[in-house]
Design a protein around this motif. Structure first.
Motif, PDB file in Angstrom:
ATOM      1  N   THR A 105       0.838  -1.215   0.000  1.00 54.76           N
ATOM      2  CA  THR A 105       0.000   0.000   0.000  1.00 54.76           C
ATOM      3  C   THR A 105       0.864   1.253   0.000  1.00 54.76           C
ATOM      4  N   GLN A 106       2.034   1.174   0.617  1.00 56.53           N
ATOM      5  CA  GLN A 106       2.937   2.326   0.653  1.00 56.53           C
ATOM      6  C   GLN A 106       3.636   2.511  -0.699  1.00 56.53           C
ATOM      7  N   ILE A 107       4.081   1.426  -1.287  1.00 58.54           N
ATOM      8  CA  ILE A 107       4.807   1.507  -2.555  1.00 58.54           C
ATOM      9  C   ILE A 107       3.914   2.041  -3.674  1.00 58.54           C
ATOM     10  N   PHE A 108       2.659   1.581  -3.713  1.00 57.65           N
ATOM     11  CA  PHE A 108       1.759   1.943  -4.808  1.00 57.65           C
ATOM     12  C   PHE A 108       0.887   3.156  -4.489  1.00 57.65           C
ATOM     13  N   SER A 109       0.984   3.698  -3.272  1.00 59.23           N
ATOM     14  CA  SER A 109       0.180   4.864  -2.877  1.00 59.23           C
ATOM     15  C   SER A 109      -1.292   4.670  -3.257  1.00 59.23           C
ATOM     16  N   LEU A 110      -1.871   3.604  -2.777  1.00 59.77           N
ATOM     17  CA  LEU A 110      -3.231   3.231  -3.163  1.00 59.77           C
ATOM     18  C   LEU A 110      -4.266   4.165  -2.540  1.00 59.77           C
ATOM     19  N   PRO A 111      -5.412   4.356  -3.216  1.00 54.25           N
ATOM     20  CA  PRO A 111      -6.521   5.108  -2.613  1.00 54.25           C
ATOM     21  C   PRO A 111      -6.958   4.437  -1.320  1.00 54.25           C
ATOM     22  N   PRO A 112      -7.520   5.202  -0.381  1.00 52.10           N
ATOM     23  CA  PRO A 112      -7.815   4.655   0.951  1.00 52.10           C
ATOM     24  C   PRO A 112      -8.632   3.363   0.955  1.00 52.10           C
ATOM     25  N   GLU A 113      -9.761   3.320   0.219  1.00 53.05           N
ATOM     26  CA  GLU A 113     -10.593   2.114   0.255  1.00 53.05           C
ATOM     27  C   GLU A 113      -9.867   0.914  -0.324  1.00 53.05           C
ATOM     28  N   ILE A 114      -9.118   1.113  -1.411  1.00 49.82           N
ATOM     29  CA  ILE A 114      -8.369   0.009  -2.003  1.00 49.82           C
ATOM     30  C   ILE A 114      -7.276  -0.452  -1.052  1.00 49.82           C
ATOM     31  N   ALA A 115      -6.597   0.502  -0.418  1.00 47.09           N
ATOM     32  CA  ALA A 115      -5.542   0.155   0.538  1.00 47.09           C
ATOM     33  C   ALA A 115      -6.099  -0.676   1.693  1.00 47.09           C
ATOM     34  N   VAL A 116      -7.258  -0.282   2.208  1.00 43.88           N
ATOM     35  CA  VAL A 116      -7.882  -1.055   3.289  1.00 43.88           C
ATOM     36  C   VAL A 116      -8.230  -2.451   2.802  1.00 43.88           C
ATOM     37  N   GLY A 117      -8.700  -2.569   1.555  1.00 42.95           N
ATOM     38  CA  GLY A 117      -9.015  -3.876   0.997  1.00 42.95           C
ATOM     39  C   GLY A 117      -7.800  -4.781   0.930  1.00 42.95           C
ATOM     40  N   VAL A 118      -6.648  -4.222   0.553  1.00 39.76           N
ATOM     41  CA  VAL A 118      -5.405  -4.999   0.518  1.00 39.76           C
ATOM     42  C   VAL A 118      -5.026  -5.454   1.926  1.00 39.76           C
ATOM     43  N   ILE A 119      -5.159  -4.551   2.903  1.00 36.94           N
ATOM     44  CA  ILE A 119      -4.842  -4.905   4.292  1.00 36.94           C
ATOM     45  C   ILE A 119      -5.782  -5.997   4.805  1.00 36.94           C
ATOM     46  N   LEU A 120      -7.053  -5.925   4.427  1.00 39.69           N
ATOM     47  CA  LEU A 120      -8.005  -6.961   4.839  1.00 39.69           C
ATOM     48  C   LEU A 120      -7.591  -8.328   4.313  1.00 39.69           C
ATOM     49  N   VAL A 121      -7.176  -8.387   3.049  1.00 40.38           N
ATOM     50  CA  VAL A 121      -6.682  -9.655   2.496  1.00 40.38           C
ATOM     51  C   VAL A 121      -5.451 -10.118   3.265  1.00 40.38           C
ATOM     52  N   ALA A 122      -4.552  -9.173   3.537  1.00 40.03           N
ATOM     53  CA  ALA A 122      -3.297  -9.503   4.208  1.00 40.03           C
ATOM     54  C   ALA A 122      -3.510 -10.077   5.597  1.00 40.03           C
ATOM     55  N   CYS A 123      -4.548  -9.608   6.285  1.00 40.12           N
ATOM     56  CA  CYS A 123      -4.780 -10.001   7.672  1.00 40.12           C
ATOM     57  C   CYS A 123      -5.799 -11.119   7.827  1.00 40.12           C
ATOM     58  N   ALA A 124      -6.262 -11.673   6.710  1.00 37.52           N
ATOM     59  CA  ALA A 124      -7.228 -12.766   6.750  1.00 37.52           C
ATOM     60  C   ALA A 124      -6.537 -14.083   7.081  1.00 37.52           C
ATOM     61  N   PRO A 125      -7.278 -15.068   7.569  1.00 36.22           N
ATOM     62  CA  PRO A 125      -6.688 -16.391   7.824  1.00 36.22           C
ATOM     63  C   PRO A 125      -6.442 -17.135   6.515  1.00 36.22           C
ATOM     64  N   GLY A 126      -5.951 -18.354   6.623  1.00 38.25           N
ATOM     65  CA  GLY A 126      -5.660 -19.160   5.437  1.00 38.25           C
ATOM     66  C   GLY A 126      -6.906 -19.474   4.636  1.00 38.25           C
ATOM     67  N   GLY A 127      -6.732 -19.611   3.332  1.00 35.91           N
ATOM     68  CA  GLY A 127      -7.860 -19.889   2.443  1.00 35.91           C
ATOM     69  C   GLY A 127      -8.272 -21.350   2.472  1.00 35.91           C
ATOM     70  N   THR A 128      -9.552 -21.590   2.221  1.00 34.36           N
ATOM     71  CA  THR A 128     -10.086 -22.954   2.294  1.00 34.36           C
ATOM     72  C   THR A 128      -9.591 -23.837   1.154  1.00 34.36           C
ATOM     73  N   ALA A 129      -9.179 -23.247   0.037  1.00 32.70           N
ATOM     74  CA  ALA A 129      -8.691 -24.052  -1.093  1.00 32.70           C
ATOM     75  C   ALA A 129      -7.243 -24.489  -0.897  1.00 32.70           C
ATOM     76  N   SER A 130      -6.571 -23.959   0.114  1.00 31.14           N
ATOM     77  CA  SER A 130      -5.146 -24.252   0.286  1.00 31.14           C
ATOM     78  C   SER A 130      -4.884 -25.719   0.581  1.00 31.14           C
ATOM     79  N   ASN A 131      -5.800 -26.368   1.310  1.00 25.93           N
ATOM     80  CA  ASN A 131      -5.583 -27.780   1.643  1.00 25.93           C
ATOM     81  C   ASN A 131      -5.519 -28.648   0.391  1.00 25.93           C
ATOM     82  N   VAL A 132      -6.377 -28.347  -0.577  1.00 27.51           N
ATOM     83  CA  VAL A 132      -6.363 -29.094  -1.833  1.00 27.51           C
ATOM     84  C   VAL A 132      -5.062 -28.853  -2.577  1.00 27.51           C
ATOM     85  N   MET A 133      -4.613 -27.604  -2.612  1.00 28.73           N
ATOM     86  CA  MET A 133      -3.367 -27.272  -3.309  1.00 28.73           C
ATOM     87  C   MET A 133      -2.172 -27.961  -2.664  1.00 28.73           C
TER      88      MET A 133
END
Length: 319
Positions: free
Chosen positions: A89-117
């Motif tokens: 978010t710092q490198i790309f100077s993202l707009p506030p809502e997009i930056a928050v969206g990136v942080i939300l992805v970053a702070c989420a738990p592991g994905g459910t498809a990961s076990n299959v992979m």
């Protein structure tokens, strides 16, 4: 039910293509899919209920057998991806809502498809399942705290509201699904073969609703968001592997931690963005849902052709 399972297996193999096509359709013709954002939390809750139905007590026994590998994996999950997300978010100077969206992805738990992979990659599936399960159970506490710490500079963050949402959308459905498997196992076993198909349909629907609701923002900044999402995922896969290797874990555990760290529960991130911050905050999660299944399939396909039980002298050159 065998026919349903066969259909689910085929759909699972083509999941990335299906999600890309569905997202393109919603972007091209958003009208029929817009206005359904209120359904997104319910869809994700149903997906998490299905995840809970696949869990068994034995899945948590791994923690006692290999506590070091598990601790390294969980630490990497909640340190590597949040750190990378904030940095991007710092490198790309993202707009506030997009930056928050990136942080939300970053702070989420592991994905459910990961076990299959991880299974396809010949990784440590037991470690993968334990990491997904426990990171999901920790999410009501860790995700709001990390989002407050890293995203508070962009938009006001209400950690209490995030906590309640994650409890309602993730924790309660997962625990309910686990209890159903525990006390109504025979009935649950009959529907488990249909869960992969149900999950694919649910995630695809979530992506279509989010893309349709944010079509204008996606057209305006889609390439930038996609670049951030791709870099976030690829760097997470790489650093997860590097962290596991630096700690001396075996190849199978490295692969599991790499995939677990790189593949986030982007559906949860998109849902929290929709509910708490606005449609644009859900876009990184929607795009991550598409991208990490593509990259995960590529990585799993590569590792599937390279045995994980190599001699120590061969591990550096083969993996």
């Amino acid at each position: 039910m065998d026919r349903v399972q066969a259909i689910g297996d085929v759909v699972g193999r083509w999941f990335a293509v299906i999600v890309v096509a569905a997202g393109g359709m919603a972007l091209a013709v958003p009208g029929p899919f817009a206005g359904w954002s209120s359904a997104v939390p319910w869809l994700l809750a149903l997906i998490m209920l299905g995840m809970g139905m696949t869990l068994r007590p034995v899945d948590f026994a791994y923690i006692a057998r290999r506590p070091v590998a598990f601790a390294i994996g969980i630490a990497a999950q909640y340190v590597v991806m949040p750190g990378l997300g904030w940095l991007l978010t710092q490198i790309f100077s993202l707009p506030p809502e997009i930056a928050v969206g990136v942080i939300l992805v970053a702070c989420a738990p592991g994905g459910t498809a990961s076990n299959v992979m991880v299974f396809l990659a010949r990784g440590d599936v037991a470690l993968s399942v334990a990491m997904t399960s426990v990171s999901t159970l920790l999410a009501p506490l860790l995700t709001p705290a990390l989002v407050l710490l890293l995203a508070g500079q962009f938009l006001p963050v209400a950690p209490g509201s995030l906590f309640l949402s994650i409890v309602q959308i993730v924790l309660i459905p997962v625990v309910l699904g686990f209890l159903l498997r525990r006390f109504a196992g025979a009935a649950v076993d009959r529907v488990i073969p249909a869960l992969p198909l149900f999950s694919v349909v649910g995630i695809t629907t979530v992506v279509m609703i989010i893309v349709a609701g944010s079509a204008d923002a996606l057209l305006a900044a889609g390439l930038v968001i996609l670049a951030v999402v791709a870099l976030h995922n690829v760097a997470g896969l790489a650093l997860g592997y590097v962290a596991a290797r630096a700690c001396g874990l075996d190849v199978a555990a490295r692969r599991a931690i790499s995939i677990e760290v790189g593949m986030q529960n982007s559906g949860l991130a998109a849902t929290l963005g929709t509910v708490h911050f606005g449609p644009a905050a859900a876009l990184p999660g929607a795009l991550f849902s598409v991208w990490h299944n593509v990259s995960g399939s590529i990585v799993a396909g590569y590792w599937s052709r390279r045995p994980a039980t190599t001699a120590p002298a061969e591990q550096t050159t083969r993996d």
